[in-house]
Design a protein around this motif. Structure first.
Motif, short mmCIF file in Angstrom:
data_model
loop_
_atom_site.label_atom_id
_atom_site.label_comp_id
_atom_site.label_asym_id
_atom_site.label_seq_id
_atom_site.Cartn_x
_atom_site.Cartn_y
_atom_site.Cartn_z
N GLY A 55 41.84 -63.65 0.09
CA GLY A 55 40.91 -64.71 0.48
C GLY A 55 39.79 -64.19 1.35
N PRO A 56 38.95 -65.09 1.84
CA PRO A 56 39.07 -66.56 1.91
C PRO A 56 38.79 -67.26 0.58
N HIS A 57 39.41 -68.43 0.41
CA HIS A 57 39.21 -69.22 -0.80
C HIS A 57 38.79 -70.66 -0.51
N GLN A 58 38.54 -70.97 0.76
CA GLN A 58 38.13 -72.32 1.13
C GLN A 58 36.71 -72.28 1.69
N TYR A 59 36.19 -73.45 2.07
CA TYR A 59 34.84 -73.53 2.63
C TYR A 59 34.64 -72.56 3.79
N GLU A 60 33.48 -71.96 3.83
CA GLU A 60 33.05 -71.22 5.02
C GLU A 60 32.09 -72.12 5.80
N THR A 62 28.88 -73.80 6.77
CA THR A 62 27.88 -74.24 5.79
C THR A 62 26.76 -73.23 5.60
N SER A 65 29.12 -67.40 6.29
CA SER A 65 30.21 -66.89 7.13
C SER A 65 29.63 -66.03 8.25
N ALA A 267 32.53 -68.58 -0.58
CA ALA A 267 33.15 -67.88 0.55
C ALA A 267 33.74 -66.53 0.16
#
Length: 385
Positions: A55-60, A62, A65, A267
């Motif tokens: 990962g990461p695999h979710q929102y960073e 906005t 990162s 992300a």
């Protein structure tokens, strides 16, 4: 059905992306849409494998990162030679396409005017219209594709909100000189105008030409919105990683627009590309050398065939003159070229405000064997003309 938005009446679908579909239909070598057929650097690919597992695999965040913005700020500070705060001066976007749209919407109000050099990358006019602004065209005149100073001044006298500057230029590969940039800067200051730059080919500039970042000119950082991406530099056009760089006030506005347009860039890809942002000078030197050799290979081939063209100073596009073939127009010629010759190009008229239909755009961001095969097919033009 209720009436649809009439702002879209001003332009059609992308001619470049259309030519890719036609190339696929006929199995032609695609020298229209500007993407490589070779892999990104191995360090980036290895990083991608690791990120796929960890990962990461979710929102960073906005607007990008933290580690991506920090590494990008370090890289751009080195090349642009200006101070860059990763928290205040950068918004990470879904490619430079979104970066340009974000910039336009962040500074333009409906009814504003925006200066666009012609020829231009097709998105610029679409971005202007979608922002509710009006394009004001200034010609870049062949063969050098310089501008007339008085014509540019007259455009500024219309009190535009912004000027769009593509450097190195797509579609002609022009690299603006320091004197040209300083003249633009003087008018931007005199008329209190923003300059929105598209610098995606910043690292593909052929000696002795030099890329000068507009934001690095004296007094220009606060009125420049610098747009770029990692697509061309690291051969990852499908990753859609771009950014807007500017002063805090501008970037605060860009963050708002970006947040509601796309929420955020991917992300995992922001994490995977970090090794590329850490590359040393040798990578960028090798990049220029690689494209310089491809340019020589391709242009030498065009010379042998007898095709006339404008030699690019940067980027990886070549504008070819098809006047001698007696084609009805560049669109029908590109259809013939794709269908019967097996090489896809972009009709030059899609880049010009002027009534021009005797140019096509080819690109050389391909493996050497691909370019050689394309040239072999193009030799049939020599026989048929």
């Amino acid at each position: 059905m209720a009436e649809l938005s009439n702002r879209l009446d001003w332009f059609s679908e992308s001619t470049i992306r259309k030519m890719t579909r036609i190339a696929d239909q006929y199995g032609a070598i695609n020298l229209s849409q500007g993407f490589p057929d070779f892999d990104p650097p191995k360090d980036i690919l290895n990083s991608l494998k690791e990120v796929a597992e960890k990962g990461p695999h979710q929102y960073e965040i906005t607007w990008g990162s933290k580690i991506f913005r920090e590494k990008l700020a370090e890289k751009q500070k080195k090349f642009m030679r200006i101070e860059i705060n990763p928290e205040e001066n950068i918004v990470v976007t879904c490619g430079s396409t979104e970066a340009m749209m974000v910039s336009m919407m962040a500074v333009c109000n409906p009814g504003d005017k925006v200066i666009v050099f012609s020829p231009f990358y097709e998105n610029y006019v679409a971005d202007t219209i979608l922002s509710g602004a009006e394009p004001v065209y200034v010609a870049l005149k062949p063969p050098s594709f310089g501008f007339d100073k008085e014509e540019l001044r007259r455009a500024f006298e219309q009190n535009p909100k912004a000027l769009i500057l593509c450097n190195p230029s797509n579609p002609v590969g022009k690299v603006f000189t320091r004197d040209e940039l300083l003249y633009i800067a003087s008018l931007a200051e005199e008329f209190d105008t923003f300059v929105i730059t598209d610098e995606v080919y910043e690292h593909i500039v052929f000696p002795p030409n030099e890329h000068i970042y507009f934001a690095s000119l004296p007094g220009m950082f606060d009125r420049t919105i610098s747009c770029s991406s990692l697509s061309k530099t690291y051969s990852i056009t499908g990753w859609r990683l771009g950014y807007v760089l500017g002063n805090k006030k501008i970037i605060d506005n860009c963050k708002k627009v970006h947040d509601f347009l796309t929420v955020g860039a991917a992300a995992p890809l922001q994490k995977a590309v970090i090794p590329g942002l850490e590359f040393g000078d040798d990578y960028y030197e090798d990049l220029i050398n690689k494209y310089d050799k491809k340019r020589d290979l391709f242009l030498n081939g065009l010379d042998k065939i007898g095709l006339k063209y404008f030699k690019p100073e940067g980027a990886y596009y070549v504008l070819v003159d098809i006047s001698e073939f007696g084609a009805k127009d560049d669109i029908s010629f590109c259809e013939y070229l794709t269908r019967d010759i097996g090489v896809a190009a972009v009709p030059g008229s899609s880049f010009f405000k002027e009534d021009v239909n005797n140019y096509i755009r080819l690109h050389f961001a391909k493996k050497d064997e691909t370019l050689k095969e394309a040239l072999k097919r193009l030799e049939r033009l020599k026989v048929s003309k």
